[in-house]
Design a protein around this motif. Sequence first.
Motif, short mmCIF file in Angstrom:
data_model
loop_
_atom_site.label_atom_id
_atom_site.label_comp_id
_atom_site.label_asym_id
_atom_site.label_seq_id
_atom_site.Cartn_x
_atom_site.Cartn_y
_atom_site.Cartn_z
N UNK A 144 0.85 -1.20 0.00
CA UNK A 144 0.00 0.00 0.00
C UNK A 144 0.89 1.25 0.00
N UNK A 145 1.92 1.22 0.84
CA UNK A 145 2.83 2.36 0.92
C UNK A 145 3.48 2.63 -0.43
N UNK A 146 3.91 1.57 -1.07
CA UNK A 146 4.54 1.72 -2.38
C UNK A 146 3.59 2.33 -3.40
N UNK A 147 2.36 1.88 -3.38
CA UNK A 147 1.40 2.41 -4.35
C UNK A 147 1.06 3.87 -4.03
N UNK A 148 1.07 4.22 -2.75
CA UNK A 148 0.87 5.62 -2.37
C UNK A 148 1.99 6.49 -2.93
N UNK A 149 3.22 5.99 -2.80
CA UNK A 149 4.37 6.73 -3.32
C UNK A 149 4.23 6.90 -4.84
N UNK A 150 3.78 5.85 -5.51
CA UNK A 150 3.57 5.93 -6.96
C UNK A 150 2.53 6.99 -7.30
N UNK A 151 1.49 7.10 -6.46
CA UNK A 151 0.45 8.11 -6.68
C UNK A 151 1.03 9.51 -6.51
N UNK A 152 1.82 9.70 -5.45
CA UNK A 152 2.44 11.02 -5.23
C UNK A 152 3.37 11.34 -6.39
#
Length: 306
Positions: free
Chosen positions: A115-123
Amino acid sequence: MVAVDRGRYTCLVGEGVPGTETSGRRRGERTLVVAMKARELGRKGIVVGDRVALVGDVTGQPDTLARVVRVEERTSMLRRSADDTDDIERPIVANADRLVIVTALADPPPRPRMIDRMLVAAFDADIEPLLCLTKSDLAPAGDLVALYEPLGVPYVVVRRGGALDELAGVLADRISVLVGHSGVGKSTLVNALVPHARRAVSHVNAVTGRGRHTSTSAVALELPEGGWIIDTPGVRSFGLAHVSVETVLAAFPDLVDATAGCPKGCTHLDDDCALVGYVAEGHADPARLESLRRLLASREGAPDED
Ligand SMILES: Nc1nc2c(ncn2[C@@H]2O[C@H](COP(=O)(O)OP(=O)(O)OP(=O)(O)O)[C@@H](O)[C@H]2O)c(=O)[nH]1
Ligand SMILES: [Mg+2]
Ligand SMILES: [Zn+2]
């Protein structure tokens, strides 16, 4: 462009389709046109969500083939690298303005690092994230919600057969892309949101794990309330080799100024980081620094550990 299969690009042409020329067509008429890449595009890639210009036979009749001659400028590009040692960025979806991070509350169990990784991808892609917690019939959402509260990421909790009004309201008039591990229920959601979507969903055998990776390519579908939803194949990992510390930090406006006091090349992960004192003095919420550190650390290590 709404779907791609072995070098054949399916494009929706008609009124109300973002970026589409509608002259010469009847009002309200929509046509699916299959096209190939024109030579003049060279090596330029075309991904689902791209707005493209077509020439040639654009009637959409069976056995016709148009050509994509131009890809319009993109407003966003969601990408991941294959793994963190690989700098090649793989584009996933163009022009999305919402990243729906789909995570099952159980079966498969949630993996916060993913989830954290995908959040970073979104940012990184400058796409607004939404956490969508599925299978709430199997497990409660409390712990996961608490973990993401400090980040201020909006979330919805859903289950198969349950009401989807809240999610549908959030998705209306936006271009949203669903990402997440295989089997979390992305296609199930799409089928519930889009009548006639008929996306294949897996019949997972929990013991053998067979039936994984049911969806094999990204497909964009129009929502009845307006807007688009893009179903993507499950990913095992989300490499972030291409994302800088600055990009992650930009998602923390409450902390970014204080990093002026950091040592040169600070990773913000060690005790000599200026943020440690800043938080200790009560200028920002310690949970925010914890979240920042978690996201920064999520870029490290083998993504397949997710
Ligand atoms: N118990 C429960 N099962 C669900 C729910 N939503 C989906 N499932 C089941 O989970 C399995 C996987 O669903 P899919 O929609 O195929 O998952 P996906 O994310 O599209 O998977 P890939 O296409 O492989 O990435 C299916 O057997 C669904 O029936 C839910 O809310 N509760
Ligand atoms: Mg699927
Ligand atoms: Zn620092």
